[in-house]
Write a protein that holds these residues in place. Sequence first.
Motif, PDB file in Angstrom:
ATOM      1  N   VAL A 101      -4.103 -15.821 -26.422  1.00 54.16           N
ATOM      2  CA  VAL A 101      -3.658 -14.837 -25.442  1.00 54.16           C
ATOM      3  C   VAL A 101      -4.519 -14.994 -24.198  1.00 54.16           C
ATOM      4  CG1 VAL A 101      -3.409 -12.385 -24.934  1.00 54.16           C
ATOM      5  CG2 VAL A 101      -2.879 -13.237 -27.207  1.00 54.16           C
ATOM      6  N   ALA A 102      -3.857 -15.164 -23.059  1.00 53.70           N
ATOM      7  CA  ALA A 102      -4.566 -15.270 -21.785  1.00 53.70           C
ATOM      8  C   ALA A 102      -4.461 -13.926 -21.075  1.00 53.70           C
ATOM      9  CB  ALA A 102      -3.949 -16.374 -20.936  1.00 53.70           C
ATOM     10  N   VAL A 103      -5.589 -13.448 -20.596  1.00 49.73           N
ATOM     11  CA  VAL A 103      -5.628 -12.184 -19.864  1.00 49.73           C
ATOM     12  C   VAL A 103      -5.856 -12.505 -18.395  1.00 49.73           C
ATOM     13  CG1 VAL A 103      -6.804  -9.973 -19.586  1.00 49.73           C
ATOM     14  CG2 VAL A 103      -6.525 -10.963 -21.859  1.00 49.73           C
ATOM     15  N   ARG A 104      -4.950 -11.994 -17.578  1.00 49.80           N
ATOM     16  CA  ARG A 104      -5.029 -12.214 -16.132  1.00 49.80           C
ATOM     17  C   ARG A 104      -5.073 -10.836 -15.480  1.00 49.80           C
ATOM     18  NH1 ARG A 104      -2.495 -16.723 -12.795  1.00 49.80           N
ATOM     19  NH2 ARG A 104      -2.454 -17.720 -14.830  1.00 49.80           N
ATOM     20  N   ALA A 105      -6.187 -10.512 -14.867  1.00 45.44           N
ATOM     21  CA  ALA A 105      -6.348  -9.194 -14.259  1.00 45.44           C
ATOM     22  C   ALA A 105      -6.415  -9.327 -12.746  1.00 45.44           C
ATOM     23  CB  ALA A 105      -7.614  -8.525 -14.779  1.00 45.44           C
ATOM     24  N   ASP A 106      -5.760  -8.419 -12.077  1.00 45.91           N
ATOM     25  CA  ASP A 106      -5.798  -8.381 -10.620  1.00 45.91           C
ATOM     26  C   ASP A 106      -7.227  -8.086 -10.175  1.00 45.91           C
ATOM     27  OD1 ASP A 106      -5.591  -6.977  -7.898  1.00 45.91           O
ATOM     28  OD2 ASP A 106      -3.560  -7.772  -8.193  1.00 45.91           O
ATOM     29  N   GLY A 107      -7.591  -8.622  -9.039  1.00 49.24           N
ATOM     30  CA  GLY A 107      -8.947  -8.412  -8.535  1.00 49.24           C
ATOM     31  C   GLY A 107      -9.239  -6.957  -8.228  1.00 49.24           C
ATOM     32  N   ASP A 108      -8.204  -6.174  -7.960  1.00 50.78           N
ATOM     33  CA  ASP A 108      -8.386  -4.753  -7.663  1.00 50.78           C
ATOM     34  C   ASP A 108      -8.304  -3.876  -8.910  1.00 50.78           C
ATOM     35  OD1 ASP A 108      -8.648  -5.354  -4.988  1.00 50.78           O
ATOM     36  OD2 ASP A 108      -6.513  -5.040  -4.551  1.00 50.78           O
ATOM     37  N   ALA A 109      -8.033  -4.464 -10.067  1.00 54.43           N
ATOM     38  CA  ALA A 109      -7.920  -3.675 -11.304  1.00 54.43           C
ATOM     39  C   ALA A 109      -9.296  -3.182 -11.724  1.00 54.43           C
ATOM     40  CB  ALA A 109      -7.300  -4.514 -12.418  1.00 54.43           C
TER      41      ALA A 109
END
Length: 140
Positions: A101-109
Amino acid sequence: MPLKTSTAEELPSVNLTPMIDVVFLLIIFFMVGTQFTNDERQIDIQLPGAHNLNAMISTPDRREVIITSDGIAHLDGQPVSISQLTERLSDLRLRYPDLTVAVRADGDAMQKHVVPVYGAIQSAGISHTAVLGIQSNKLR
């Protein structure tokens, strides 16, 4: 020392012997090869068959969880709650034990939105994770 006095140019000659050898070898190869197939046709055998075949599905490379700047998690492009994420990842892990599972989080999250996603992944029993990043909207 005798000198060559003729002015006529000699034409180069082509030696055909190697080409003829190769042609004969190919003829012998194909003749012997066709004899093997005739022997196989004369033997009457019944090959075993397989019944109740299920399609072999390869393990997907990875599933992506994207966390937007407003804290909404998306699994493969669909918004999900943390409980839905845990349930879907558990089902996927049962079918594909080596799932990543790859987790991609927005920089503003905010961190408070990212940590529960990792908890859901751990609760689902998935041990292979990847961390990917998305640039902040303010930096674009």
